[in-house]
Design a protein around this motif. Structure first.
Motif, PDB file in Angstrom:
ATOM      1  N   ARG A  98       0.836  -1.196   0.000  1.00  0.00           N
ATOM      2  CA  ARG A  98       0.000   0.000   0.000  1.00  0.00           C
ATOM      3  C   ARG A  98       0.876   1.252   0.000  1.00  0.00           C
ATOM      4  N   LEU A  99       0.481   2.235  -0.797  1.00  0.00           N
ATOM      5  CA  LEU A  99       1.113   3.554  -0.736  1.00  0.00           C
ATOM      6  C   LEU A  99       0.446   4.341   0.385  1.00  0.00           C
ATOM      7  N   TYR A 118      -0.709   8.744 -15.968  1.00  0.00           N
ATOM      8  CA  TYR A 118      -1.856   7.857 -15.807  1.00  0.00           C
ATOM      9  C   TYR A 118      -2.054   7.443 -14.356  1.00  0.00           C
ATOM     10  N   ALA A 119      -0.962   7.257 -13.619  1.00  0.00           N
ATOM     11  CA  ALA A 119      -1.038   6.783 -12.235  1.00  0.00           C
ATOM     12  C   ALA A 119      -0.853   7.972 -11.300  1.00  0.00           C
ATOM     13  N   ALA A 120      -1.910   8.335 -10.579  1.00  0.00           N
ATOM     14  CA  ALA A 120      -1.845   9.414  -9.589  1.00  0.00           C
ATOM     15  C   ALA A 120      -1.647   8.783  -8.210  1.00  0.00           C
ATOM     16  N   PRO A 121      -0.527   9.051  -7.537  1.00  0.00           N
ATOM     17  CA  PRO A 121      -0.282   8.404  -6.237  1.00  0.00           C
ATOM     18  C   PRO A 121      -1.352   8.696  -5.203  1.00  0.00           C
ATOM     19  N   ASP A 122      -1.982   9.871  -5.278  1.00  0.00           N
ATOM     20  CA  ASP A 122      -3.000  10.211  -4.287  1.00  0.00           C
ATOM     21  C   ASP A 122      -4.239   9.334  -4.392  1.00  0.00           C
ATOM     22  N   SER A 123      -4.474   8.751  -5.552  1.00  0.00           N
ATOM     23  CA  SER A 123      -5.664   7.926  -5.741  1.00  0.00           C
ATOM     24  C   SER A 123      -5.362   6.435  -5.728  1.00  0.00           C
ATOM     25  N   LEU A 124      -4.106   6.049  -5.467  1.00  0.00           N
ATOM     26  CA  LEU A 124      -3.727   4.640  -5.475  1.00  0.00           C
ATOM     27  C   LEU A 124      -3.856   4.044  -4.080  1.00  0.00           C
ATOM     28  N   ASP A 125      -4.420   2.859  -4.021  1.00  0.00           N
ATOM     29  CA  ASP A 125      -4.471   2.115  -2.765  1.00  0.00           C
ATOM     30  C   ASP A 125      -3.293   1.141  -2.669  1.00  0.00           C
ATOM     31  N   LEU A 150       6.065   3.634   0.619  1.00  0.00           N
ATOM     32  CA  LEU A 150       5.520   2.314   0.338  1.00  0.00           C
ATOM     33  C   LEU A 150       5.591   1.459   1.586  1.00  0.00           C
ATOM     34  N   ASN A 151       4.529   0.756   1.876  1.00  0.00           N
ATOM     35  CA  ASN A 151       4.451  -0.059   3.089  1.00  0.00           C
ATOM     36  C   ASN A 151       5.078  -1.437   2.853  1.00  0.00           C
ATOM     37  N   ALA A 152       6.300  -1.464   2.373  1.00  0.00           N
ATOM     38  CA  ALA A 152       7.070  -2.698   2.177  1.00  0.00           C
ATOM     39  C   ALA A 152       8.536  -2.308   2.069  1.00  0.00           C
ATOM     40  N   GLY A 153       9.420  -3.184   2.563  1.00  0.00           N
ATOM     41  CA  GLY A 153      10.839  -2.856   2.576  1.00  0.00           C
ATOM     42  C   GLY A 153      11.702  -4.069   2.312  1.00  0.00           C
ATOM     43  N   ARG A 154      12.858  -4.063   2.936  1.00  0.00           N
ATOM     44  CA  ARG A 154      13.826  -5.140   2.682  1.00  0.00           C
ATOM     45  C   ARG A 154      13.299  -6.495   3.111  1.00  0.00           C
ATOM     46  N   PHE A 155      12.495  -6.538   4.170  1.00  0.00           N
ATOM     47  CA  PHE A 155      11.957  -7.822   4.613  1.00  0.00           C
ATOM     48  C   PHE A 155      11.049  -8.444   3.548  1.00  0.00           C
ATOM     49  N   GLN A 156      10.455  -7.638   2.712  1.00  0.00           N
ATOM     50  CA  GLN A 156       9.584  -8.148   1.636  1.00  0.00           C
ATOM     51  C   GLN A 156      10.329  -8.297   0.314  1.00  0.00           C
ATOM     52  N   GLY A 157      11.632  -8.059   0.292  1.00  0.00           N
ATOM     53  CA  GLY A 157      12.420  -8.221  -0.914  1.00  0.00           C
ATOM     54  C   GLY A 157      12.550  -6.971  -1.761  1.00  0.00           C
ATOM     55  N   VAL A 158      12.103  -5.823  -1.272  1.00  0.00           N
ATOM     56  CA  VAL A 158      12.177  -4.581  -2.039  1.00  0.00           C
ATOM     57  C   VAL A 158      13.595  -4.020  -1.945  1.00  0.00           C
ATOM     58  N   ARG A 159      14.149  -3.624  -3.084  1.00  0.00           N
ATOM     59  CA  ARG A 159      15.498  -3.081  -3.138  1.00  0.00           C
ATOM     60  C   ARG A 159      15.484  -1.770  -3.926  1.00  0.00           C
ATOM     61  N   GLY A 182       1.233   1.017 -10.844  1.00  0.00           N
ATOM     62  CA  GLY A 182      -0.115   0.850 -10.332  1.00  0.00           C
ATOM     63  C   GLY A 182      -1.009   0.226 -11.385  1.00  0.00           C
ATOM     64  N   PRO A 183      -2.306   0.127 -11.109  1.00  0.00           N
ATOM     65  CA  PRO A 183      -3.212  -0.483 -12.091  1.00  0.00           C
ATOM     66  C   PRO A 183      -3.291   0.296 -13.391  1.00  0.00           C
ATOM     67  N   ASN A 184      -3.071   1.623 -13.347  1.00  0.00           N
ATOM     68  CA  ASN A 184      -3.238   2.446 -14.542  1.00  0.00           C
ATOM     69  C   ASN A 184      -1.928   2.775 -15.249  1.00  0.00           C
TER      70      ASN A 184
END
Length: 292
Positions: A134-135, A263-270, A149-158, A165-167
């Motif tokens: 989730r943003l 196309y992808a607006a961060p304010d409207s992304l879940d 972003l609610n994910a970091g190194r523990f989730q494999g994000v580098r 996003g979807p758009n």
């Protein structure tokens, strides 16, 4: 000679009978009206029953008259619709003919593309998804554009991983923590994304403006015309972003450099998807030990 003032019926039988029946009908109508008035005042149920009986008799006649009136009124509309449909049918036939030609050209290009890829042994690579998170926030009050972003190194994000996003494309991971990551948005002034125009494949660069929009700049060309509504997607150049991801759409026509809306607006992304780089750089070869 002046006409006579005497307008009596005289000896005409037809005029006499017409006048007599007119008087009879007038008297009968007055009597029936008075009877109905008295019934409505002193006996409302009987008057209601009589009224419904008359309505029952007149309803079919009124329905037939209404149907005939609607049919007569629909004749001009039907004629106009026939001419309009005839014109639309001609236009649709012409459009289908053009679309068929474009479809044939697209199939030919796709076939040639597959054949050339097979000859050159080009391998397509699909980026692998790392995490869906989730943003939880984005900056909007300063000149820089970041998202959390609610994910970091523990989730494999580098750092360096693309985020979409979807758009369309959101940006890329800039910094990572144990359970959170900082994303550089495509609208940030430090963001540069290689893109191409969908209608002709023209290469360009999408550069952030810091105000929620991006600049589309032509590459290695001058006097390039951009039309309103031109769509730009990632080109895959550089190996970071996979090709074909929607990035932005031109807001107004211009030349060489125009403003586009992402196309992808961060304010409207879940939720956003973190992917591995499209073509990561190969690891550096190990250093050879120094000769004794």
């Amino acid at each position: 000679m002046a006409p006579a003032r005497d307008r009596r019926t005289g000896f005409s039988r037809r005029r006499q009978y017409s006048t007599f029946f007119g008087y009879v009908l007038a008297v009968a109508g007055a009597v029936v009206g008075a009877a109905l008035l008295v019934a409505s005042v002193f006996n409302p149920p009987a008057f209601s029953a009589a009224r419904m009986g008359v309505a029952t008799l007149t309803a079919p006649v009124a329905s037939v008259i209404d149907t005939l009136a609607d049919a007569a009124a629909s004749v001009p509309a039907a004629i106009g619709s026939w001419f309009r449909v005839h014109g639309e049918n001609t236009a649709l036939r012409a459009e289908v003919k053009r679309s068929r030609a474009l479809l044939t050209a697209a199939r030919t290009i796709a076939y040639d593309n597959r054949r050339l890829r097979a000859l050159l042994a080009v391998r397509d690579r699909t980026p692998e998804a790392v995490a869906t998170a989730r943003l939880v926030g984005s900056t909007a009050s300063s000149g820089r554009r970041f998202a959390l972003l609610n994910a970091g190194r523990f989730q494999g994000v580098r750092p360096g991983m693309p985020v979409r996003g979807p758009n369309g494309l959101v940006g890329r991971v800039l910094e990572t923590g144990p359970i959170a990551a900082r994303v550089l948005l495509v609208t940030d002034p430090e963001s540069l994304v290689p893109v191409r125009r969908t209608r002709d494949g023209m290469p360009a660069i999408a550069a952030g403006r810091g105000d929620g929009r991006v600049d589309i700049r032509s590459v290695n060309a001058t006097n390039v015309r951009f039309a309103t509504g031109d769509m730009f997607v990632t080109s895959g150049t550089g190996g970071l972003y996979a090709p074909g991801v929607p990035v932005a759409q031109v807001e107004s026509a211009g030349a060489d450099s125009v403003v586009a809306i992402p196309y992808a607006a961060p304010d409207s992304l879940d939720f956003a998807l973190v992917e591995r780089p499209f073509m990561p750089m190969p690891p550096s070869p190990p250093a050879r030990p120094a000769a004794p």
